[in-house]
Design an enzyme around this catalytic site. Structure first.
Site, PDB file in Angstrom:
ATOM      1  N   ALA A  65      -8.369 -16.434   6.732  1.00  0.00           N
ATOM      2  CA  ALA A  65      -9.258 -16.844   6.583  1.00  0.00           C
ATOM      3  C   ALA A  65      -9.743 -17.905   5.754  1.00  0.00           C
ATOM      4  O   ALA A  65      -8.864 -18.143   4.663  1.00  0.00           O
ATOM      5  CB  ALA A  65      -9.758 -15.740   6.744  1.00  0.00           C
ATOM      6  N   GLY A 108      -5.335 -14.938   8.815  1.00  0.00           N
ATOM      7  CA  GLY A 108      -6.448 -14.461   9.699  1.00  0.00           C
ATOM      8  C   GLY A 108      -5.963 -14.767  11.189  1.00  0.00           C
ATOM      9  O   GLY A 108      -7.031 -15.494  12.287  1.00  0.00           O
ATOM     10  N   GLU A 111      -4.515 -13.057  13.254  1.00  0.00           N
ATOM     11  CA  GLU A 111      -4.871 -12.190  13.458  1.00  0.00           C
ATOM     12  C   GLU A 111      -5.902 -12.645  14.789  1.00  0.00           C
ATOM     13  O   GLU A 111      -5.957 -12.099  15.863  1.00  0.00           O
ATOM     14  CB  GLU A 111      -5.966 -11.068  12.606  1.00  0.00           C
ATOM     15  CG  GLU A 111      -5.281 -10.755  11.615  1.00  0.00           C
ATOM     16  CD  GLU A 111      -6.523 -10.317  10.483  1.00  0.00           C
ATOM     17  OE1 GLU A 111      -6.185  -9.247  10.084  1.00  0.00           O
ATOM     18  OE2 GLU A 111      -6.868 -11.183   9.635  1.00  0.00           O
ATOM     19  N   GLU A 131      -1.768 -10.972   2.507  1.00  0.00           N
ATOM     20  CA  GLU A 131      -2.995 -10.976   2.101  1.00  0.00           C
ATOM     21  C   GLU A 131      -3.371  -9.990   0.881  1.00  0.00           C
ATOM     22  O   GLU A 131      -3.532 -10.162  -0.080  1.00  0.00           O
ATOM     23  CB  GLU A 131      -4.488  -9.692   3.162  1.00  0.00           C
ATOM     24  CG  GLU A 131      -4.245 -10.769   4.111  1.00  0.00           C
ATOM     25  CD  GLU A 131      -3.929 -11.233   5.431  1.00  0.00           C
ATOM     26  OE1 GLU A 131      -4.751 -12.050   6.215  1.00  0.00           O
ATOM     27  OE2 GLU A 131      -2.460 -11.334   5.938  1.00  0.00           O
TER      28      GLU A 131
END
Length: 257
Positions: A65, A108, A111, A131
């Site tokens: 992300a 992300g 994910e 993360e």
């Protein structure tokens, strides 16, 4: 002129999406996610699209992300922004989604892969969740989907200790379905999508729903759900077309009815 964040093209019954932020290794910003979800919904609503392929570039599928997006958002703003819910909307797509992975699939990006249905990996694909090294935790489903896919111990090592998986490890552990030759991830994903596109669209939608339900339902409830969908699809025109084609030894023509 600003480059589009998402490139899309339709090839026959397959909708192809290319993440197009290569200078940022396809870091997933809010505008990029919004365009991705809009495109997936567009394909999902199209009766002539029977499979979707998502890919990135050679260096990265998506390296996470967008850190800038996260850094600029306070707790309440982030919680109410709908940012993480974009992954849920992708996972809710009825049309089968195949991801073709080259290079990095981190945070992300990983994910996003887990919100897809089939993952095809190039030999250089790398999977990880960094993360906790930034003082945060995954927020778009990784702690739940990864544990269900890989089991507790390996998921814990990836999330807590930052372990990265090679393509071979990811395939051995069941995260990806196959590893291609170098440079062939996208073409292989398209070939898988083509095989899906030849099947009955109602059947693929219902089979996908039944498979995904196995994550959430107890075995007995899941089997009952499968039987319900199996009985429902038996009332379709597609089922009759399939049986007629089998009897006449021809290829069936499905209309999704």
């Amino acid at each position: 002129m600003t480059e589009p964040l998402i490139l899309k093209q339709k090839q026959g019954c397959i909708g192809q999406i290319t993440l197009n932020r290569p200078q940022k290794l396809n870091a997933l910003s809010l505008p990029m996610l919004a365009e991705l979800v809009a495109t997936i919904r567009e394909y999902d609503a199209a009766t002539d699209v029977r499979a979707i392929v998502i890919c990135g570039q050679a260096r990265a599928f998506a390296a996470g992300a967008d850190v800038g997006t996260l850094a600029q958002s306070g707790a309440i703003a982030l919680y109410t922004s709908g940012f993480s819910e974009h992954w849920d909307q992708i996972a809710a797509c009825q049309t089968p989604i195949i991801a073709a992975v080259q290079g990095y699939a981190l945070g992300g990006g990983l994910e996003l892969l887990m919100a897809c249905d089939i993952i095809i990996a190039a030999p250089d694909a790398v999977f990880g969740l960094p993360e906790t090294t930034l003082g945060i935790i995954p927020g778009a489903g990784a702690t739940q989907r990864l544990t269900r896919t890989l089991g507790k111990s390996l998921a814990m090592e990836m999330v807590l200790a930052g372990r990265r998986l090679t393509a071979t490890e990811a395939c051995t552990q069941g995260l990806v379905s196959q590893i291609t030759q170098a440079g062939e991830a996208v073409s292989t994903a398209m070939a898988v999508a083509e095989r899906i596109a030849q099947a009955g669209p109602l059947a693929t939608h219902m089979a996908k729903a039944a498979l995904l339900a196995s994550y959430d339902m107890p075995l007995t409830a899941g089997i009952k759900y499968e039987r319900t969908l199996s009985a429902l699809v038996a009332a379709s025109e597609d089922r009759q077309a399939g049986l007629s084609a089998l009897a006449s030894k021809t290829r069936p023509i499905f209309h999704g009815r």
